[in-house]
Design an enzyme around this catalytic site. Structure first.
Site, mmCIF file in Angstrom:
data_model
loop_
_atom_site.group_PDB
_atom_site.id
_atom_site.type_symbol
_atom_site.label_atom_id
_atom_site.label_comp_id
_atom_site.label_asym_id
_atom_site.label_seq_id
_atom_site.Cartn_x
_atom_site.Cartn_y
_atom_site.Cartn_z
ATOM 1 N N TRP A 115 12.822 10.350 12.726
ATOM 2 C CA TRP A 115 13.999 11.346 13.103
ATOM 3 C C TRP A 115 14.598 11.196 14.213
ATOM 4 C CZ3 TRP A 115 15.924 13.642 8.812
ATOM 5 C CH2 TRP A 115 16.993 14.493 8.985
ATOM 6 N N ASP A 130 21.216 14.667 20.532
ATOM 7 C CA ASP A 130 21.765 15.912 20.636
ATOM 8 C C ASP A 130 21.842 16.810 19.407
ATOM 9 O OD1 ASP A 130 23.863 14.978 19.140
ATOM 10 O OD2 ASP A 130 25.535 15.255 20.440
ATOM 11 N N GLU A 172 22.220 14.762 16.267
ATOM 12 C CA GLU A 172 20.828 13.991 15.793
ATOM 13 C C GLU A 172 21.211 12.429 15.816
ATOM 14 O OE1 GLU A 172 20.096 16.544 12.118
ATOM 15 O OE2 GLU A 172 18.403 17.002 13.536
ATOM 16 N N GLU A 173 22.165 11.820 16.249
ATOM 17 C CA GLU A 173 22.445 10.538 16.138
ATOM 18 C C GLU A 173 22.089 9.459 17.349
ATOM 19 O OE1 GLU A 173 26.044 11.452 14.850
ATOM 20 O OE2 GLU A 173 25.648 10.940 12.798
ATOM 21 N N GLU A 202 27.994 22.968 3.942
ATOM 22 C CA GLU A 202 28.250 22.246 5.375
ATOM 23 C C GLU A 202 29.607 21.731 5.606
ATOM 24 O OE1 GLU A 202 26.562 18.094 6.542
ATOM 25 O OE2 GLU A 202 25.159 19.495 7.831
HETATM 26 C C1 NOJ Z 1 21.899 11.790 9.494
HETATM 27 C C2 NOJ Z 1 23.148 12.539 10.105
HETATM 28 O O1 NOJ Z 1 23.908 11.622 10.933
HETATM 29 C C3 NOJ Z 1 22.555 13.429 11.095
HETATM 30 O O2 NOJ Z 1 23.641 14.011 12.007
HETATM 31 C C4 NOJ Z 1 22.055 14.449 10.161
HETATM 32 O O3 NOJ Z 1 21.875 15.660 11.117
HETATM 33 C C5 NOJ Z 1 21.138 14.121 9.334
HETATM 34 N N1 NOJ Z 1 21.295 12.882 8.616
HETATM 35 C C6 NOJ Z 1 21.012 15.108 8.196
HETATM 36 O O4 NOJ Z 1 20.038 14.956 7.169
HETATM 37 C C1 NOJ Z 2 22.948 18.348 10.375
HETATM 38 C C2 NOJ Z 2 23.471 18.507 11.852
HETATM 39 O O1 NOJ Z 2 24.177 17.519 12.569
HETATM 40 C C3 NOJ Z 2 22.563 19.287 12.737
HETATM 41 O O2 NOJ Z 2 22.985 19.756 13.794
HETATM 42 C C4 NOJ Z 2 21.767 20.425 12.002
HETATM 43 O O3 NOJ Z 2 20.674 20.890 12.686
HETATM 44 C C5 NOJ Z 2 21.124 19.903 10.612
HETATM 45 N N1 NOJ Z 2 22.169 19.256 10.004
HETATM 46 C C6 NOJ Z 2 20.716 20.953 9.638
HETATM 47 O O4 NOJ Z 2 21.711 21.922 9.700
#
Ligand code: NOJ
Ligand code: NOJ
Length: 609
Positions: free
Chosen positions: A264, A334, A337-338, A576
């Site tokens: 992750w 951030d 998550e990327e 979402e």
């Molecule tokens: C990949 C996405 O780019 C990221 O932003 C997201 O949080 C996760 N997958 C969730 O599965």
């Molecule tokens: C993807 C989002 O980018 C992230 O901010 C969030 O925490 C997860 N999904 C779970 O909702």
């Protein structure tokens, strides 16, 4: 020779034949007479019939005449009434038009004056185009929908929270699942970030009425959340261990509280500040509803789990503040998550937590900690200034340009010029990026104005321009969609800006924010004067511009919520994302954060008067 004498027998025969003929004639004569008599009788009755008919016709003709006369009368009266009505409507319309023409003329004059000052090659449109300018109006049913949706959001948000949530029955008490979706995509986890943001919404609900039955259930949740966070903070995970606090950067856990060990984007350093902010809010709200607690025996115990001065940190908030104050300059992923880097959103929530933490530490007599958090906050403010791109928009992390983030710290407040022009730039980017946002604009004149300033209007907003994540994977470039929580955050920023202007009683227009105010006002007949140049002027309640601006902030905020309404399901569920082409909900269903973000926007809307 003499004719031969008539033969007697022949003569007799002739005579008989003559007699028979006479009889025949008499019979025929009789028949003829009878026929003549019948004919004359028939003629008589036919004549009678004809006479009767013509009498009928005369009568009908008279009736028809009377009917025609009546119709004529009616037509006349109908025409008269109609005419009067029409006349009144015409007069009204004429008056309205006259006013519009006067306005438009004034507008044109202003425009002309401003055009002279503009360095742009701008062709002025004829007056008739000005007359066709439409104004934004929010759908009359938005208020009604929002009322219903608020209840739906509370219900569906609580459904994802244990204890008690119908979608989270097998989760450890205190868990907030991100979504009930367990596959395609699997969001059945607890993210530290999503959970903390959700808890902030629940504390708000608790504060509304601490004596209500709902508040009792909320307290049960908040207490469970508190003890679960105490456990999670001490759970060794791929980000590290509690001994050096490195494990606090872990972004998500299983719903039974165990560590998630798959690969992750980690660490994510916004979790601890968001959790600290939510728990400080809880601490203040609970303290306010239990005024004697602070100085009681029982209070000492209650507050201790949340904050106490000892080091190494024992309490939840203190552990988070220590982690933030010692690690804020370290890189991480951030909220999206990327990308690994030093990110704006992360820094903003860290700064806010440190500032509020310094105050809290002081209240607990933890003076050394208070000044340490304070000094780190000051350093952070200087660091945050690097995020301002002089070309006019935020950078998401140093070295990478991006527009969006959720803004809630002590610098770059929602109503700041920097925030507002960032919102403007993002809105325009997203408007032109997603097909569902290409709705016709407000008429030709407004379009022409767009050459100078773009009118601001609600559209579906996504995470950031170049996003590829479509809710399931990120394999296709530019596959990103608008998100409910980003669209509602845009509305929230506008409502909070309006609230700030209302409360302070003044609107200060400076050069940096001018593009935003121009775009906001360009759909109205109030113009932002371009002199002095660069603009620097303050407006008050007595100024038309002040009032138009307030009305527009609310109106445009509503237009963002109207987008949410358009793409929510009939039952009011929020996933979402919503599809950039079809507009239908997509990505994880019933995303907890979508409901929390909507509730926060509604709270900001309700604060307006
Ligand atoms: C990949 C996405 O780019 C990221 O932003 C997201 O949080 C996760 N997958 C969730 O599965
Ligand atoms: C993807 C989002 O980018 C992230 O901010 C969030 O925490 C997860 N999904 C779970 O909702």
């Amino acid at each position: 020779m003499p004719p031969p004498p008539l033969h007697r027998a022949a003569a007799e025969r002739f005579e008989r034949e003559l007699g028979a003929r006479d009889e025949q004639i008499a019979h025929l004569t009789e028949l003829l007479e009878t026929a003549l008599a019948a004919a004359s009788h028939g003629a008589q009755s036919a004549q009678n019939d004809i006479a009767a008919l013509s009498a009928g016709i005369t009568e009908l003709t008279a009736d028809l005449g009377r009917a025609r006369a009546r119709i004529a009368e009616l037509v006349v009266s109908v025409q008269t009434e109609d005419y009067e009505e029409q006349l009144a409507a015409c007069r009204e319309r004429a008056e309205a038009l006259e006013e519009e023409v006067a306005d438009a003329e004034e507008w044109n004059q202003q425009l002309e004056r401003q055009l002279q000052e503009l360095p742009l090659d701008f062709v002025q449109q004829p007056l008739t185009d000005a007359l066709s300018t439409g104004k934004l109006s929010s759908a009359p049913s938005l208020d009604t929908w929002l009322k219903k949706e608020e209840a739906v959001a509370v219900d569906r948000l609580l459904a994802n929270v244990a204890p008690g949530g119908r979608n989270a029955q097998d989760a450890t008490p205190g868990t907030v699942i991100a979504s009930p979706s367990r596959e395609h995509p699997d969001y059945y986890f607890q993210w530290v970030r999503d959970a903390a943001i959700t808890m902030s919404s629940l504390v708000d609900l608790y504060t509304d009425d601490p004596a209500s039955p709902l508040a009792a259930h909320l307290l049960e949740i908040l207490d469970a959340y508190t003890s679960l966070q105490h456990t999670l903070q001490r759970t060794t995970n791929p980000s590290g261990t509690f001994s050096d606090l490195s494990c606090l950067g872990e972004p998500k856990f299983h719903t039974d509280g165990s560590a998630f060990t798959g690969s992750w984007g980690r660490p994510q350093r916004d979790g601890p500040p968001l959790r600290a902010i939510a728990l400080m809010q809880y601490l203040h709200a609970y303290n306010a509803s239990h005024p004697t607690l602070w100085s009681s025996e029982e209070g000492v115990e209650w507050f201790k789990t949340l904050y106490e001065p000892s080091l190494p940190a024992q309490s939840i908030i203190k552990a988070d503040l220590e982690y933030i104050s010692h690690n804020w300059h370290e890189s991480g992923f951030d909220l999206w998550e990327e990308v690994r880097g030093l990110h704006f959103f992360t820094a903003m929530v860290q700064l806010r937590a440190l500032r509020e933490g310094a105050e809290l530490a002081a209240a607990f007599g933890d003076v050394g900690a208070a000044s340490w958090y304070q000094s780190q906050a000051e350093d952070m403010e200087l660091f945050l200034e690097e995020f301002w791109d002089p070309k006019g928009s935020y950078r998401r992390d140093v070295g990478e340009r991006a527009l969006w983030t959720r803004l809630d710290g002590h610098v770059f407040l929602p109503h700041s010029d920097e925030t507002l022009v960032t919102l403007l730039a993002l809105t325009h980017d997203q408007r032109d990026r997603f097909p569902i946002n290409f709705a016709p604009r407000d008429g030709l004149f407004a379009q022409t104005l767009a050459a100078v300033t773009m009118p601001l209007q609600g559209v579906g907003i996504g995470r950031y321009p170049e996003d590829a994540y479509n809710g399931y994977d990120s394999s296709t470039p530019d596959a990103g969609n608008p998100w409910f929580l980003c669209t509602t955050s845009a509305a929230e920023v506008l409502y909070r800006t309006a609230a700030h202007i209302q409360e302070s009683g003044r609107l200060h227009v400076r050069e940096r924010g001018a593009p935003f105010w121009e775009a906001l006002l360009s759909a109205t007949d109030t113009w932002l004067p371009l002199s002095p140049k660069p603009p620097d002027r303050t407006y008050h309640l007595a100024d038309q511009l002040f009032n138009t601006t307030l009305a527009r902030l609310k109106e445009v905020g509503d237009s963002f919520l109207d987008v949410v309404r358009r793409h929510a399901s009939d039952e009011g569920s929020l996933s979402e994302q919503f599809d950039r082409v079809t507009g239908y909900e997509t990505g994880a269903r019933d995303l907890t954060w979508s409901y929390g973000a909507l509730l926060q926007a509604l709270r900001a809307r309700e604060a307006l008067h």
